[in-house]
Design a protein around this motif. Structure first.
Motif, PDB file in Angstrom:
ATOM      1  N   LEU A  62     -22.318 -15.517 -12.007  1.00 53.32           N
ATOM      2  CA  LEU A  62     -23.518 -15.742 -12.711  1.00 53.32           C
ATOM      3  C   LEU A  62     -24.117 -16.649 -11.452  1.00 53.32           C
ATOM      4  O   LEU A  62     -23.507 -17.650 -10.790  1.00 53.32           O
ATOM      5  N   THR A  64     -27.760 -18.509  -9.643  1.00 51.47           N
ATOM      6  CA  THR A  64     -29.334 -18.615  -9.688  1.00 51.47           C
ATOM      7  C   THR A  64     -29.727 -19.432  -8.443  1.00 51.47           C
ATOM      8  O   THR A  64     -29.014 -20.449  -8.010  1.00 51.47           O
ATOM      9  N   ALA A  85     -33.842  -7.599 -15.195  1.00 47.81           N
ATOM     10  CA  ALA A  85     -33.180  -7.389 -16.277  1.00 47.81           C
ATOM     11  C   ALA A  85     -33.589  -8.417 -17.541  1.00 47.81           C
ATOM     12  O   ALA A  85     -33.735  -7.878 -18.664  1.00 47.81           O
ATOM     13  N   THR A  98     -33.822 -12.910 -14.131  1.00 47.30           N
ATOM     14  CA  THR A  98     -32.353 -12.186 -13.721  1.00 47.30           C
ATOM     15  C   THR A  98     -32.197 -10.784 -13.678  1.00 47.30           C
ATOM     16  O   THR A  98     -32.841  -9.980 -14.349  1.00 47.30           O
ATOM     17  N   TYR A  99     -31.671 -10.475 -12.575  1.00 52.56           N
ATOM     18  CA  TYR A  99     -31.274  -9.037 -12.128  1.00 52.56           C
ATOM     19  C   TYR A  99     -29.663  -8.982 -12.334  1.00 52.56           C
ATOM     20  O   TYR A  99     -28.862  -9.747 -12.338  1.00 52.56           O
ATOM     21  N   ARG A 100     -29.179  -7.749 -12.713  1.00 52.22           N
ATOM     22  CA  ARG A 100     -27.813  -7.359 -12.897  1.00 52.22           C
ATOM     23  C   ARG A 100     -27.616  -6.167 -11.716  1.00 52.22           C
ATOM     24  O   ARG A 100     -28.350  -5.131 -11.760  1.00 52.22           O
ATOM     25  N   GLY A 104     -22.782  -5.402 -13.379  1.00 51.88           N
ATOM     26  CA  GLY A 104     -23.459  -6.304 -14.424  1.00 51.88           C
ATOM     27  C   GLY A 104     -23.455  -7.792 -13.710  1.00 51.88           C
ATOM     28  O   GLY A 104     -23.635  -8.821 -14.630  1.00 51.88           O
ATOM     29  N   ASN A 105     -23.010  -8.135 -12.673  1.00 46.13           N
ATOM     30  CA  ASN A 105     -23.073  -9.564 -12.193  1.00 46.13           C
ATOM     31  C   ASN A 105     -24.622  -9.980 -12.437  1.00 46.13           C
ATOM     32  O   ASN A 105     -25.355  -8.962 -12.107  1.00 46.13           O
ATOM     33  N   GLU A 106     -24.759 -11.002 -12.424  1.00 47.15           N
ATOM     34  CA  GLU A 106     -26.219 -11.721 -12.694  1.00 47.15           C
ATOM     35  C   GLU A 106     -26.618 -12.351 -11.719  1.00 47.15           C
ATOM     36  O   GLU A 106     -25.924 -13.457 -11.324  1.00 47.15           O
ATOM     37  N   GLY A 108     -30.010 -14.743 -10.296  1.00 44.73           N
ATOM     38  CA  GLY A 108     -31.352 -15.122 -11.029  1.00 44.73           C
ATOM     39  C   GLY A 108     -31.968 -16.008  -9.926  1.00 44.73           C
ATOM     40  O   GLY A 108     -31.631 -16.212  -9.103  1.00 44.73           O
TER      41      GLY A 108
END
Length: 115
Positions: A62, A64, A85, A98-100, A104-106, A108
């Motif tokens: 995660l 950002t 996403a 947020t992009y994945r 599936g890592n986020e 942002g």
């Protein structure tokens, strides 16, 4: 106060598959390749993001980053073929997109009101 350099890591299952995705997301090739399966981008003066092949940990990151012009950043990323996403606006007006990645890592990007 001490100077700090930040390295934020994103573990991925397949480095070769993930590298082009991160190049499109971040808008450039990596600033350097630390190893055969680790790429590093400088995203701020003393801030770095790295993608590393670590299948046992992939999909849980995660991250950002706050940017001065969120709309511009989102448009640039869309122009490179990646859509967010999730898009959120918090009660105080702060926005986050947020992009994945394929695991599936986020990742942002946020923008503050008036910024």
């Amino acid at each position: 106060m001490r100077s700090v350099e930040l390295f934020a890591g994103i573990p991925v299952t397949d480095y070769e598959r993930s590298l082009p995705w991160y190049e499109r997301l971040l808008g450039s090739p990596p600033d350097f390749l630390a190893t055969e399966t680790e790429a590093v981008w400088q995203v701020a003066g003393q801030g770095w993001v790295y993608v590393v092949q670590r299948p046992e940990r992939a999909g849980q990151a995660l991250l950002t980053m706050l940017v001065p012009d969120l709309d511009r950043r989102v448009a640039e990323i869309a122009g490179r073929g990646i859509e967010p996403a999730v898009s959120e606006t918090y009660d105080n007006g702060t926005r986050k997109v947020t992009y994945r990645d394929p695991d599936g890592n986020e990742v942002g990007f946020g923008g503050v009101p008036g910024g």
